[in-house]
Motif scaffolding. Sequence first.
Motif, PDB file in Angstrom:
ATOM      1  N   ALA A 126       0.752  -1.058   0.097  1.00  0.00           N
ATOM      2  CA  ALA A 126      -0.113   0.061   0.295  1.00  0.00           C
ATOM      3  C   ALA A 126       0.714   1.509   0.434  1.00  0.00           C
ATOM      4  CB  ALA A 126      -0.814  -0.084   0.997  1.00  0.00           C
ATOM      5  N   GLY A 127       1.823   1.167   0.066  1.00  0.00           N
ATOM      6  CA  GLY A 127       2.933   2.206   0.107  1.00  0.00           C
ATOM      7  C   GLY A 127       3.239   2.816   1.450  1.00  0.00           C
ATOM      8  N   ALA A 128       3.109   2.402   2.957  1.00  0.00           N
ATOM      9  CA  ALA A 128       3.607   2.285   3.785  1.00  0.00           C
ATOM     10  C   ALA A 128       5.263   1.811   4.002  1.00  0.00           C
ATOM     11  CB  ALA A 128       2.840   1.952   5.141  1.00  0.00           C
ATOM     12  N   ALA A 129       6.194   3.073   4.346  1.00  0.00           N
ATOM     13  CA  ALA A 129       7.385   2.955   4.036  1.00  0.00           C
ATOM     14  C   ALA A 129       7.717   2.536   5.889  1.00  0.00           C
ATOM     15  CB  ALA A 129       8.371   3.809   3.969  1.00  0.00           C
ATOM     16  N   PHE A 130       8.834   1.328   5.391  1.00  0.00           N
ATOM     17  CA  PHE A 130       8.699   1.134   7.048  1.00  0.00           C
ATOM     18  C   PHE A 130      10.638   0.807   6.701  1.00  0.00           C
ATOM     19  CE2 PHE A 130       7.643  -2.752   5.170  1.00  0.00           C
ATOM     20  CZ  PHE A 130       8.613  -3.352   5.975  1.00  0.00           C
ATOM     21  N   ALA A 131      11.024   0.275   8.067  1.00  0.00           N
ATOM     22  CA  ALA A 131      12.483  -0.241   7.994  1.00  0.00           C
ATOM     23  C   ALA A 131      13.411  -1.084   8.566  1.00  0.00           C
ATOM     24  CB  ALA A 131      13.627   1.148   8.204  1.00  0.00           C
ATOM     25  N   VAL A 132      14.484  -1.368   8.291  1.00  0.00           N
ATOM     26  CA  VAL A 132      14.840  -2.576   9.722  1.00  0.00           C
ATOM     27  C   VAL A 132      16.155  -2.330   9.762  1.00  0.00           C
ATOM     28  CG1 VAL A 132      13.171  -4.458   8.624  1.00  0.00           C
ATOM     29  CG2 VAL A 132      15.627  -3.955   7.589  1.00  0.00           C
ATOM     30  N   TRP A 133      16.051  -2.783  11.010  1.00  0.00           N
ATOM     31  CA  TRP A 133      17.347  -2.313  12.197  1.00  0.00           C
ATOM     32  C   TRP A 133      17.994  -4.050  12.468  1.00  0.00           C
ATOM     33  CZ3 TRP A 133      21.099   1.213  11.932  1.00  0.00           C
ATOM     34  CH2 TRP A 133      22.270   1.257  13.051  1.00  0.00           C
ATOM     35  N   GLN A 134      19.400  -4.052  11.890  1.00  0.00           N
ATOM     36  CA  GLN A 134      20.332  -5.026  11.810  1.00  0.00           C
ATOM     37  C   GLN A 134      20.768  -4.934  12.839  1.00  0.00           C
ATOM     38  OE1 GLN A 134      21.804  -7.575   8.860  1.00  0.00           O
ATOM     39  NE2 GLN A 134      23.093  -8.951   9.602  1.00  0.00           N
ATOM     40  N   LYS A 135      21.257  -5.193  13.890  1.00  0.00           N
ATOM     41  CA  LYS A 135      22.535  -4.673  15.368  1.00  0.00           C
ATOM     42  C   LYS A 135      24.072  -5.159  15.123  1.00  0.00           C
ATOM     43  CE  LYS A 135      22.525  -8.348  18.813  1.00  0.00           C
ATOM     44  NZ  LYS A 135      22.560  -8.325  20.147  1.00  0.00           N
ATOM     45  N   GLY A 136      23.709  -4.204  15.858  1.00  0.00           N
ATOM     46  CA  GLY A 136      25.429  -4.144  15.846  1.00  0.00           C
ATOM     47  C   GLY A 136      26.426  -3.237  16.902  1.00  0.00           C
ATOM     48  N   ALA A 137      27.133  -2.149  17.038  1.00  0.00           N
ATOM     49  CA  ALA A 137      27.391  -1.807  18.278  1.00  0.00           C
ATOM     50  C   ALA A 137      26.046  -1.037  19.047  1.00  0.00           C
ATOM     51  CB  ALA A 137      28.487  -0.652  18.409  1.00  0.00           C
ATOM     52  N   MET A 138      24.883  -0.929  18.510  1.00  0.00           N
ATOM     53  CA  MET A 138      23.378  -0.727  18.741  1.00  0.00           C
ATOM     54  C   MET A 138      22.800  -1.151  18.357  1.00  0.00           C
ATOM     55  SD  MET A 138      21.318   3.437  17.525  1.00  0.00           S
ATOM     56  CE  MET A 138      20.586   2.494  17.089  1.00  0.00           C
ATOM     57  N   GLU A 139      22.486  -1.553  19.328  1.00  0.00           N
ATOM     58  CA  GLU A 139      21.109  -2.856  19.866  1.00  0.00           C
ATOM     59  C   GLU A 139      19.299  -1.710  19.445  1.00  0.00           C
ATOM     60  OE1 GLU A 139      19.274  -6.929  21.719  1.00  0.00           O
ATOM     61  OE2 GLU A 139      20.862  -5.175  22.561  1.00  0.00           O
ATOM     62  N   GLY A 140      19.307  -0.178  19.482  1.00  0.00           N
ATOM     63  CA  GLY A 140      18.128  -0.117  19.752  1.00  0.00           C
ATOM     64  C   GLY A 140      17.861   1.142  20.868  1.00  0.00           C
ATOM     65  N   ALA A 141      16.888   0.897  20.775  1.00  0.00           N
ATOM     66  CA  ALA A 141      15.729   2.252  21.689  1.00  0.00           C
ATOM     67  C   ALA A 141      16.567   1.013  22.969  1.00  0.00           C
ATOM     68  CB  ALA A 141      14.841   2.762  21.703  1.00  0.00           C
ATOM     69  N   GLU A 142      17.518   2.468  24.401  1.00  0.00           N
ATOM     70  CA  GLU A 142      17.509   1.700  25.232  1.00  0.00           C
ATOM     71  C   GLU A 142      15.923   1.694  26.424  1.00  0.00           C
ATOM     72  OE1 GLU A 142      21.942   3.195  25.322  1.00  0.00           O
ATOM     73  OE2 GLU A 142      20.641   3.910  26.270  1.00  0.00           O
ATOM     74  N   ALA A 143      15.009   1.984  25.509  1.00  0.00           N
ATOM     75  CA  ALA A 143      13.937   2.284  26.583  1.00  0.00           C
ATOM     76  C   ALA A 143      12.730   2.182  25.870  1.00  0.00           C
ATOM     77  CB  ALA A 143      13.266   3.392  27.702  1.00  0.00           C
ATOM     78  N   THR A 144      11.430   2.393  25.985  1.00  0.00           N
ATOM     79  CA  THR A 144      10.554   1.911  25.255  1.00  0.00           C
ATOM     80  C   THR A 144       9.014   1.908  26.109  1.00  0.00           C
ATOM     81  OG1 THR A 144      10.112  -0.555  24.492  1.00  0.00           O
ATOM     82  CG2 THR A 144      11.380   1.678  22.891  1.00  0.00           C
ATOM     83  N   GLY A 145       7.938   2.494  25.947  1.00  0.00           N
ATOM     84  CA  GLY A 145       6.625   1.950  26.521  1.00  0.00           C
ATOM     85  C   GLY A 145       6.779   2.238  28.058  1.00  0.00           C
ATOM     86  N   ILE A 146       7.390   3.507  27.892  1.00  0.00           N
ATOM     87  CA  ILE A 146       7.360   4.550  29.469  1.00  0.00           C
ATOM     88  C   ILE A 146       7.109   5.903  28.932  1.00  0.00           C
ATOM     89  CG2 ILE A 146       8.218   2.722  30.771  1.00  0.00           C
ATOM     90  CD1 ILE A 146      10.909   4.285  31.165  1.00  0.00           C
ATOM     91  N   PRO A 147       6.841   6.326  30.113  1.00  0.00           N
ATOM     92  CA  PRO A 147       7.056   7.732  29.981  1.00  0.00           C
ATOM     93  C   PRO A 147       8.245   8.890  29.234  1.00  0.00           C
ATOM     94  CG  PRO A 147       5.281   7.854  31.297  1.00  0.00           C
ATOM     95  CD  PRO A 147       6.188   6.195  30.973  1.00  0.00           C
ATOM     96  N   GLY A 148       8.178   9.383  28.316  1.00  0.00           N
ATOM     97  CA  GLY A 148       9.613   9.706  27.599  1.00  0.00           C
ATOM     98  C   GLY A 148      10.259   9.212  26.853  1.00  0.00           C
ATOM     99  N   ALA A 149       9.270   8.072  26.535  1.00  0.00           N
ATOM    100  CA  ALA A 149       9.590   7.032  25.372  1.00  0.00           C
ATOM    101  C   ALA A 149       8.899   6.585  24.219  1.00  0.00           C
ATOM    102  CB  ALA A 149      10.184   5.581  25.846  1.00  0.00           C
ATOM    103  N   ILE A 150       9.169   6.350  23.004  1.00  0.00           N
ATOM    104  CA  ILE A 150       7.753   5.597  22.520  1.00  0.00           C
ATOM    105  C   ILE A 150       7.362   5.052  22.776  1.00  0.00           C
ATOM    106  CG2 ILE A 150       7.338   4.533  20.273  1.00  0.00           C
ATOM    107  CD1 ILE A 150       8.548   6.868  19.823  1.00  0.00           C
ATOM    108  N   GLY A 151       5.813   4.924  23.111  1.00  0.00           N
ATOM    109  CA  GLY A 151       5.149   3.870  23.571  1.00  0.00           C
ATOM    110  C   GLY A 151       4.385   3.178  23.176  1.00  0.00           C
TER     111      GLY A 151
END
Length: 274
Positions: A126-151
């Motif tokens: 449908a045209g919705a863009a998204f990305a993927v991340w294969q970790k190296g030194a950085m795994e990803g976000a260090e916090a999610t699901g709490i106030p101040g982070a992507i929930g």
Amino acid sequence: MTRYAPGTPAWFDLGSPDVAASADFYTRLLGWSADVVSDPGAAGYTTFTSGGALVAAVAHHQIDTPYHRPYGPDGHKGMPAIWTVYFATDDADALTKRVETAGGEIIMSPMDVLGMGRMAVYADPAGAAFAVWQKGAMEGAEATGIPGAIGWVELVTDGVAAARDFYAATLGLTPVDTGLPGITDPVWHLNGTPVAGTRRLGVTGAVRPHWAVAVAVHDCDATARRAAELGGSIENPPADTPRGRRADLLDPHGAGLTVIELAEGFPAAAGRTS
């Protein structure tokens, strides 16, 4: 740091025409701290932290997504800024082949990113863009699901039927109907755990399918008011929903952003929550 299983939303960044201005807006709105990556090869990539935890980033928009291509009789473009959701993968090259087989578009082939990891960008049928991340030194976000982070993250689309098959074949996500009042579109599960939602195109002013982010906050109403004071705007004012009290905003460059007080017991984005 918590490990992200393949298929889990793991990283989030904003493509903006003015990185410094966007960093100023989000730090003042959400209390984030902004730090420009020192490596010259990062081209000004700026990370956001909340309470010392890495939560997101902003960069100059250089990705040619379907959302930004000309459309309509006057060649009008979509929003000049947009958030990108990165899903964890353990093999970006193999995933690229699955996307092609499933009828998606390869926007950016897998590439290494300064030793931090490996990324690729796609669009669903449908045209919705998204990305993927294969970790190296950085795994990803260090916090999610709490106030101040992507929930929470959501696929905003008018192509739900095709999306059900596509995301199952590519990211291993299973669409599950919630049975909750007012939520008619599926929640995406990974190995039985809810990791993302779905929203019908047209709920906000966005005219093209995309993946959207919702930042968890303590006070939805106050955050919405603050966004307007800082030069953003309110598309949908704060309202109570089964997921929690939420509002749909636009930042000063037109990027959509939802803020939400997550309802107790409602699944938030997977990942580190403390």
